[in-house]
Scaffold this motif. Sequence first.
Motif, PDB file in Angstrom:
ATOM      1  N   THR A   1      -3.089 -10.260 -18.605  1.00 36.71           N
ATOM      2  CA  THR A   1      -3.125  -9.130 -19.684  1.00 36.71           C
ATOM      3  C   THR A   1      -3.018  -7.931 -18.791  1.00 36.71           C
ATOM      4  N   LEU A   2      -3.165  -7.814 -17.379  1.00 37.62           N
ATOM      5  CA  LEU A   2      -3.525  -6.495 -16.831  1.00 37.62           C
ATOM      6  C   LEU A   2      -1.857  -6.146 -16.510  1.00 37.62           C
ATOM      7  N   LEU A   3      -1.054  -6.859 -16.545  1.00 34.61           N
ATOM      8  CA  LEU A   3       0.429  -6.549 -16.528  1.00 34.61           C
ATOM      9  C   LEU A   3       0.968  -5.332 -17.582  1.00 34.61           C
ATOM     10  N   ASP A   4       0.269  -5.457 -18.489  1.00 32.47           N
ATOM     11  CA  ASP A   4       0.689  -4.359 -19.611  1.00 32.47           C
ATOM     12  C   ASP A   4      -0.144  -3.094 -19.387  1.00 32.47           C
ATOM     13  N   GLN A   5      -1.132  -2.715 -18.484  1.00 36.19           N
ATOM     14  CA  GLN A   5      -2.007  -1.837 -18.454  1.00 36.19           C
ATOM     15  C   GLN A   5      -1.626  -0.862 -17.068  1.00 36.19           C
ATOM     16  N   VAL A   6      -0.862  -1.633 -16.020  1.00 40.54           N
ATOM     17  CA  VAL A   6      -0.491  -0.548 -14.987  1.00 40.54           C
ATOM     18  C   VAL A   6       1.174  -0.937 -14.488  1.00 40.54           C
ATOM     19  N   ALA A   7       1.546  -0.057 -13.913  1.00 41.51           N
ATOM     20  CA  ALA A   7       3.016  -0.186 -13.368  1.00 41.51           C
ATOM     21  C   ALA A   7       2.754  -0.241 -11.587  1.00 41.51           C
ATOM     22  N   ILE A   8       3.791  -1.280 -11.434  1.00 38.08           N
ATOM     23  CA  ILE A   8       3.575  -1.406  -9.905  1.00 38.08           C
ATOM     24  C   ILE A   8       4.882  -0.399  -9.233  1.00 38.08           C
ATOM     25  N   VAL A   9       4.238   0.402  -8.304  1.00 34.59           N
ATOM     26  CA  VAL A   9       5.289   1.283  -7.537  1.00 34.59           C
ATOM     27  C   VAL A   9       5.460   0.538  -6.352  1.00 34.59           C
ATOM     28  N   GLY A  10       6.442  -0.365  -6.134  1.00 32.86           N
ATOM     29  CA  GLY A  10       6.792  -1.160  -4.904  1.00 32.86           C
ATOM     30  C   GLY A  10       7.729  -0.815  -4.091  1.00 32.86           C
ATOM     31  N   MET A  11       7.450  -0.800  -2.807  1.00 31.33           N
ATOM     32  CA  MET A  11       8.507  -0.515  -1.668  1.00 31.33           C
ATOM     33  C   MET A  11       8.790  -1.929  -0.969  1.00 31.33           C
ATOM     34  N   VAL A  12       8.108  -2.477  -0.659  1.00 28.38           N
ATOM     35  CA  VAL A  12       8.273  -3.971  -0.061  1.00 28.38           C
ATOM     36  C   VAL A  12       8.329  -5.094  -1.050  1.00 28.38           C
ATOM     37  N   PRO A  13       9.481  -5.672  -0.849  1.00 32.83           N
ATOM     38  CA  PRO A  13       9.863  -6.782  -1.823  1.00 32.83           C
ATOM     39  C   PRO A  13       9.044  -8.045  -1.852  1.00 32.83           C
ATOM     40  N   ILE A  14       8.017  -8.106  -2.586  1.00 39.74           N
ATOM     41  CA  ILE A  14       7.106  -9.419  -2.548  1.00 39.74           C
ATOM     42  C   ILE A  14       7.089  -9.767  -3.854  1.00 39.74           C
ATOM     43  N   HIS A  15       6.629 -11.327  -4.099  1.00 43.35           N
ATOM     44  CA  HIS A  15       6.300 -11.503  -5.494  1.00 43.35           C
ATOM     45  C   HIS A  15       5.202 -12.423  -4.852  1.00 43.35           C
ATOM     46  N   PHE A  16       4.548 -12.984  -5.991  1.00 47.17           N
ATOM     47  CA  PHE A  16       3.210 -13.395  -6.025  1.00 47.17           C
ATOM     48  C   PHE A  16       2.915 -14.599  -6.862  1.00 47.17           C
ATOM     49  N   PHE A  17       1.855 -15.499  -6.085  1.00 50.05           N
ATOM     50  CA  PHE A  17       1.124 -16.656  -6.555  1.00 50.05           C
ATOM     51  C   PHE A  17      -0.244 -16.498  -6.840  1.00 50.05           C
ATOM     52  N   MET A  18      -0.531 -16.901  -8.445  1.00 51.84           N
ATOM     53  CA  MET A  18      -1.789 -16.789  -8.882  1.00 51.84           C
ATOM     54  C   MET A  18      -2.398 -18.342  -9.028  1.00 51.84           C
ATOM     55  N   ALA A  19      -3.619 -18.581  -8.889  1.00 52.36           N
ATOM     56  CA  ALA A  19      -4.171 -19.760  -9.448  1.00 52.36           C
ATOM     57  C   ALA A  19      -5.740 -19.565  -9.615  1.00 52.36           C
ATOM     58  N   ASP A  20      -6.293 -20.325 -10.343  1.00 52.53           N
ATOM     59  CA  ASP A  20      -7.810 -20.009 -10.623  1.00 52.53           C
ATOM     60  C   ASP A  20      -8.590 -21.368 -10.838  1.00 52.53           C
ATOM     61  N   ALA A  21      -9.916 -21.266 -10.989  1.00 52.54           N
ATOM     62  CA  ALA A  21     -10.638 -22.541 -10.660  1.00 52.54           C
ATOM     63  C   ALA A  21     -10.531 -23.470 -11.869  1.00 52.54           C
ATOM     64  N   ARG A  22      -9.843 -23.199 -12.876  1.00 47.81           N
ATOM     65  CA  ARG A  22      -9.533 -24.199 -13.977  1.00 47.81           C
ATOM     66  C   ARG A  22      -8.238 -24.742 -13.721  1.00 47.81           C
ATOM     67  N   GLY A  23      -7.422 -24.283 -12.767  1.00 44.84           N
ATOM     68  CA  GLY A  23      -6.171 -25.044 -12.346  1.00 44.84           C
ATOM     69  C   GLY A  23      -4.873 -24.408 -12.694  1.00 44.84           C
ATOM     70  N   ASP A  24      -5.287 -23.277 -13.560  1.00 46.26           N
ATOM     71  CA  ASP A  24      -3.982 -22.746 -14.412  1.00 46.26           C
ATOM     72  C   ASP A  24      -3.477 -21.886 -13.167  1.00 46.26           C
ATOM     73  N   MET A  25      -2.014 -21.893 -13.118  1.00 46.87           N
ATOM     74  CA  MET A  25      -1.243 -21.113 -12.031  1.00 46.87           C
ATOM     75  C   MET A  25      -0.182 -20.012 -12.817  1.00 46.87           C
ATOM     76  N   ALA A  26       0.307 -19.405 -11.933  1.00 47.09           N
ATOM     77  CA  ALA A  26       1.451 -18.385 -12.492  1.00 47.09           C
ATOM     78  C   ALA A  26       2.134 -17.852 -11.088  1.00 47.09           C
TER      79      ALA A  26
END
Length: 360
Positions: free
Chosen positions: A148-173
Amino acid sequence: MVNHLGGLSFMRRITWLGAAIWLFGLSSLALACSTVALGRDADLRIVYSYDQSDSGAGILLLNPAGAERRSIMGAAGHVWTARFGSVTFNQFGPGMPTAGQNTEGLVVTLMWNDAVVYGGPPTRPIVNELEFIQLLLDSAATVEEALTLLDQVAIVGMVPIHFFMADARGDMAILTPRDSGIDIHRGHEMPIPALTNTSYDDLLNEITVFDGFGGNRPIPHGSHSAVPSSLERFAIGAIAARAQSGPVDDTTAIRLLQDLANPVTQWQIVFSPRAGEIHYRLIGETRLNLVDLNEADLTCQNLPMHLHLAAPVTPAPLSHELLTAQLQEVLTFFPETSGISPEAAPEMANAQLAAMMCPE
């Protein structure tokens, strides 16, 4: 795959610190990191190999709940208050982590990806790509909340990176910045719980050359490939994740990290979201260090609290002097690729320490 608008394709004016990080990103010896999820439920482990050719220098930050933060990216920078405490691995000072876990079990890691493009109109408050990790850990208990935070901020990126997320319930993205926003892979669109240095769709397409995934090419392990490629590390992680149908322990996770290791590996980290623990070791060491978020003192202090990576025993205030010394150590390894002299470390320290405040 879902796309969320975010980021900027170009900034006419960026902070000097953002410029330094951007120039650091131009290094031909880029980050070659890997993330793999093993097990599930109480046994879930997020295995992270931080591979960076220049230096493994860094600190562990104890990030408090309740802290008020401001992005260093100028007047348009995002301002927020941390809901949750976290422990993060940082090379470029507080508020700008490489990876971390919060007290609710959310884990975020980064990987280099040359295909990343930051785009979208500058209509939202901004954070840089490393502050984005801190924002997620500060603000979200779950992957669902983080999205839900993706709709609230803009990333000003200079280094080309992507992200892995996981939580205690086992959900991932997996989050991949694109010129039109941020692509999200999750659920059935994320059949393999791993990420390396290639866009996820490309990894899924290319893994079909390997034995067990439709092809006949053997998957390398350890000594069979001294410098495993991004695709090979993805395949190593995929086969390990598939094999873990039973309980997973830290020994199993460390064995996978050994298979993922390459000549530029610096940190080997195992996050345990449900247990609230982080095990890690520096390259060349056999001893595992433990950080227990259940016992960590994450109350807000006048100065950020940190642990030394090589000996995480007693938390200490991260004074301007200590932070300057740490930044000088990092910048010494990047004289050509960072475009900034270690002599600038005191000014960097000033900016970062001013970016977080405790509530009165």
